[in-house]
Design a protein around this motif. Structure first.
Motif, short mmCIF file in Angstrom:
data_model
loop_
_atom_site.label_atom_id
_atom_site.label_comp_id
_atom_site.label_asym_id
_atom_site.label_seq_id
_atom_site.Cartn_x
_atom_site.Cartn_y
_atom_site.Cartn_z
N GLY A 43 0.75 21.01 -26.75
CA GLY A 43 0.22 20.03 -25.82
C GLY A 43 -0.61 20.68 -24.72
O GLY A 43 -0.39 21.85 -24.37
N LYS A 44 -1.57 19.94 -24.21
CA LYS A 44 -2.42 20.45 -23.14
C LYS A 44 -1.63 20.53 -21.84
O LYS A 44 -0.87 19.62 -21.50
N GLU A 45 -1.81 21.62 -21.11
CA GLU A 45 -1.09 21.81 -19.85
C GLU A 45 -1.50 20.72 -18.85
O GLU A 45 -2.69 20.46 -18.67
N PRO A 46 -0.53 20.06 -18.18
CA PRO A 46 -0.88 19.00 -17.22
C PRO A 46 -1.68 19.57 -16.06
O PRO A 46 -1.40 20.67 -15.55
N SER A 47 -2.69 18.82 -15.62
CA SER A 47 -3.56 19.32 -14.56
C SER A 47 -3.73 18.34 -13.40
O SER A 47 -4.35 18.68 -12.39
N ALA A 48 -3.19 17.12 -13.52
CA ALA A 48 -3.41 16.11 -12.47
C ALA A 48 -2.88 16.58 -11.12
O ALA A 48 -3.50 16.36 -10.08
N TRP A 49 -1.73 17.27 -11.14
CA TRP A 49 -1.13 17.71 -9.87
C TRP A 49 -2.03 18.70 -9.14
O TRP A 49 -2.01 18.76 -7.89
N LYS A 50 -2.82 19.48 -9.89
CA LYS A 50 -3.73 20.44 -9.26
C LYS A 50 -4.83 19.72 -8.48
O LYS A 50 -5.30 20.21 -7.45
N TRP A 51 -5.25 18.55 -8.98
CA TRP A 51 -6.29 17.78 -8.30
C TRP A 51 -5.78 17.16 -7.01
O TRP A 51 -6.49 17.14 -6.00
N VAL A 52 -4.57 16.62 -7.02
CA VAL A 52 -4.11 15.78 -5.91
C VAL A 52 -3.20 16.50 -4.93
O VAL A 52 -2.90 15.96 -3.87
N LEU A 53 -2.76 17.72 -5.26
CA LEU A 53 -1.79 18.40 -4.40
C LEU A 53 -2.33 18.60 -2.99
O LEU A 53 -1.65 18.28 -2.00
N GLY A 54 -3.55 19.14 -2.87
CA GLY A 54 -4.12 19.41 -1.55
C GLY A 54 -4.25 18.18 -0.69
O GLY A 54 -3.73 18.15 0.45
N PRO A 55 -4.92 17.10 -1.16
CA PRO A 55 -5.04 15.90 -0.33
C PRO A 55 -3.70 15.25 0.01
O PRO A 55 -3.53 14.73 1.12
N VAL A 56 -2.73 15.29 -0.93
CA VAL A 56 -1.42 14.69 -0.65
C VAL A 56 -0.71 15.47 0.46
O VAL A 56 -0.13 14.87 1.38
N VAL A 57 -0.75 16.80 0.38
CA VAL A 57 -0.12 17.63 1.42
C VAL A 57 -0.81 17.39 2.77
O VAL A 57 -0.15 17.27 3.81
N LEU A 58 -2.14 17.32 2.74
CA LEU A 58 -2.89 17.07 3.97
C LEU A 58 -2.51 15.73 4.58
O LEU A 58 -2.28 15.63 5.80
N TYR A 59 -2.41 14.69 3.75
CA TYR A 59 -2.07 13.37 4.26
C TYR A 59 -0.63 13.34 4.77
O TYR A 59 -0.34 12.70 5.78
N ALA A 60 0.28 14.04 4.06
CA ALA A 60 1.67 14.09 4.51
C ALA A 60 1.78 14.77 5.87
O ALA A 60 2.53 14.32 6.74
N HIS A 120 0.82 -1.21 0.00
CA HIS A 120 0.00 0.00 0.00
C HIS A 120 0.86 1.26 0.00
O HIS A 120 0.39 2.33 -0.43
N HIS A 121 2.09 1.16 0.49
CA HIS A 121 2.96 2.33 0.49
C HIS A 121 3.55 2.63 -0.88
O HIS A 121 4.27 3.62 -1.04
N VAL A 122 3.22 1.80 -1.85
CA VAL A 122 3.58 2.12 -3.24
C VAL A 122 2.78 3.33 -3.73
O VAL A 122 3.07 3.88 -4.78
N PHE A 123 1.78 3.74 -2.94
CA PHE A 123 0.99 4.91 -3.32
C PHE A 123 1.87 6.15 -3.51
O PHE A 123 1.51 7.09 -4.24
N ILE A 124 3.04 6.17 -2.86
CA ILE A 124 3.97 7.31 -3.03
C ILE A 124 4.42 7.39 -4.49
O ILE A 124 4.40 8.46 -5.10
N ILE A 125 4.82 6.23 -5.05
CA ILE A 125 5.22 6.18 -6.47
C ILE A 125 4.02 6.52 -7.35
O ILE A 125 4.15 7.23 -8.35
N PHE A 126 2.84 6.03 -6.97
CA PHE A 126 1.62 6.27 -7.74
C PHE A 126 1.36 7.76 -7.89
O PHE A 126 1.13 8.27 -8.99
N PHE A 127 1.38 8.49 -6.78
CA PHE A 127 1.02 9.91 -6.82
C PHE A 127 2.12 10.77 -7.46
O PHE A 127 1.81 11.74 -8.15
N ILE A 128 3.38 10.41 -7.25
CA ILE A 128 4.46 11.16 -7.91
C ILE A 128 4.35 10.99 -9.43
O ILE A 128 4.46 11.96 -10.19
N SER A 129 4.14 9.76 -9.87
CA SER A 129 4.01 9.49 -11.31
C SER A 129 2.77 10.18 -11.88
O SER A 129 2.81 10.71 -13.00
N LEU A 130 1.69 10.19 -11.11
CA LEU A 130 0.46 10.84 -11.57
C LEU A 130 0.66 12.33 -11.76
O LEU A 130 0.16 12.93 -12.72
N ALA A 131 1.42 12.95 -10.84
CA ALA A 131 1.63 14.40 -10.89
C ALA A 131 2.42 14.82 -12.14
O ALA A 131 2.17 15.91 -12.68
#
Length: 534
Positions: A276-293, A221-232
């Motif tokens: 290319g379209k500007e990446p937006s995934a990091w905008k979605w997940v930044l807040g919850p990731v910072v909160l969880y950290a 489950h701690h592979v989620f770190i790789i998941f979110f970094i790659s997603l961003a």
């Protein structure tokens, strides 16, 4: 026969009605989540299906462009939500301080793991759609570069062959392998990492794996770190490209799409420019990731603190040795009758918590039914001790005026450490004139022949042979139909909280009993089921 069938149908209707009454908010929240997902998917799908700046992209890719982008937006939305249900400090904060989180809404906080799993299924579904759609996109990009391609798709794919000319097709030659081309891009590498991480997390989360090796579940489950970094950084490659706003002003798509052979030669149709379209995934997940950290940092900091959380001069932890880890844990702390060591020589034990749980709502009901099975009695030990302290303080006015406590256990030795607490509570409530407050029922489901002989020889009318309490121990399993029927009869027109900690099979039975014996009339008796994680 017909009367029996009609009676069964009537019972099912009553159970369904009571279930809707108890679970209506959960259903509304689940449908709201599903509705937001559908809205985001349909809205994004229609936008990419009609947006003029992606007209030329759709010429090459067709409808799979919209499928890929719509699933990506839903994927980002669910990745934003996935960490919130497991932010335990956040949930405790909402439970303890929010004045709007009351009654049925408050009970939704106890279903945080169910919502976490629901969101995870949403991620899995949208990730599958996204992967399949992009595999189709890559194949179509590759085909439009082949010698067999003709017309507008071929013309668009050749853009970028000359210097300083923007391109729309990221695959620049038909002689390359699609997989090789994919793994040479940021989007391809991060997409592969995201997919592998998601597969590891999902497969190790099954109940079968968690029962066999909880450590495997915990570590993967701690592979989620790789998941979110790659997603961003997944969208940083900007593979999906559309026409720039400036190019749309000069290049009339409606006219120029039929005159692609005259591009550059006609002033009305300059060569279209793409970006290319500007990446937006990091905008979605930044807040919850910072909160969880931040939550993890707070929890680590709390490990280092010594906080007094009980009114006793000691803090006890009850653990059942049921596997290799718990057995080794007991041996490390010399819990098997060996010579007692000095406290300084024992391993240091760090306890993560406390966190708000369903059991804290016991005091919010006038009547509460607490049911424990086996080691599931441990959270109720803390609850009963809290009741004991509040009973000793005669000034305390409780909303709670009746507690039914049931403990189903198959090991008589398990009663030893718990009987003392029950005896103290029994004595205290009697002295304070509150003997009616607690009604406890202990069920022993397994015994040996010599134990039965001992019980028969030492039978006492005043005290129980096993526990030493005034209340006698019952032998066998409780008849839940009779128990719930009697409680409903004793407390008409009451809201009754049912709290359970134990195995899943018994949980389903109790949940069914709560539905069956809750009145369809809002003025009647209602059982509200709450389950502790076990």
């Amino acid at each position: 026969m017909k009367e029996s069938i009609c009676q069964q149908q009537e019972n099912k209707a009553v159970v369904m009605g009571c279930w809707m009454l108890n679970e209506s908010i959960s259903v509304i929240l689940a449908l709201s989540w599903l509705g937001v997902n559908l809205y985001l998917f349909i809205d994004t799908f229609c936008w990419y299906g009609e947006e003029e700046s992606f007209f030329y992209t759709r010429v090459i890719l067709g409808s799979t462009l919209a499928w890929a982008r719509a699933s990506a937006v839903c994927l980002n939305f669910n990745c934003m939500l996935i960490l919130l249900p497991i932010s335990r400090n956040l949930i405790s904060f909402i439970r303890g301080t929010s004045i709007c989180c009351r009654g049925p809404w408050r009970r939704q906080l106890d279903k945080n793991l169910k919502f976490h799993k629901l969101v995870a299924y949403g991620i899995a579904v949208n990730a599958t759609i996204h992967i399949v759609a992009h595999l189709c996109n890559l194949e179509r990009y590759h085909l439009s570069q082949s010698g067999e391609a003709e017309g507008l798709p071929a013309a668009l794919s050749k853009l970028g062959d000359t210097p300083n000319e923007s391109y729309i097709n990221p695959i620049r030659t038909s002689h390359t392998n699609t997989i090789t081309e994919l793994l040479s891009t940021v989007a391809g590498i991060t997409g592969l990492l995201i997919s592998l991480a998601l597969i590891l997390i999902m497969t190790s989360s099954t109940e079968f794996i968690r029962q066999i090796s909880y450590e495997l579940f915990w570590y993967t489950h701690h592979v989620f770190i790789i998941f979110f970094i790659s997603l961003a950084v997944h969208g940083a490659g900007r593979i999906v490209r559309g026409q720039t706003p400036e190019s749309l002003l000069l290049h009339n798509v409606t006219f120029c799409r039929d005159h692609y052979t005259e591009w550059q030669a006609t002033a009305q149709c300059p060569v279209p420019q793409f970006s290319g379209k500007e990446p937006s995934a990091w905008k979605w997940v930044l807040g919850p990731v910072v909160l969880y950290a931040c939550e993890r940092v707070i929890r680590f900091w709390r490990f280092q603190q010594e906080v007094v959380i009980t009114k006793d001069d000691f803090f006890s932890v009850h653990i059942r040795a049921a596997g290799d880890w718990t057995t080794a844990f007991c041996k490390a702390f010399v819990a098997e009758g060996q010579t007692v060591k000095e406290p300084w020589s024992l391993p240091r034990l760090a306890v993560d918590g406390p966190f708000g749980v369903a059991l804290t709502d016991v005091f919010h009901y006038p009547v509460s039914v607490c049911i424990a099975a086996g080691i599931g009695v441990t959270p109720f030990a803390a609850l009963l001790k809290s009741i004991w302290y509040q009973c000793c303080e005669s000034q305390t006015q409780l909303k709670l005026n009746k507690v039914y406590f049931y403990w189903i256990c198959r090991d008589p030795s398990a009663f030893e450490w718990f009987a003392e607490l029950l005896l103290s509570l029994e004595t205290c409530t009697s002295e304070q004139g509150k003997a009616h407050l607690l009604s406890y029922h202990i069920f022993l489901t397994s015994w040996e022949e010599n134990q039965a002989i001992h019980i028969a020889l030492h039978w006492d009318e005043n005290t129980d042979v096993i526990t030493g309490l005034k209340q006698k121990t019952f032998y066998g399993r409780p008849n839940w139909n009779n128990e719930f029927r009697q409680i409903a009869y004793n407390h008409p027109s009451s809201s009754i909280g049912v709290f359970f900690c134990g195995p899943k099979a018994l949980s389903k039975t109790l949940q069914r009993m709560c539905c069956l014996y809750s009145s369809a009339d809002p003025r009647g008796v209602h059982f509200y089921y709450n389950k502790e994680s076990f």
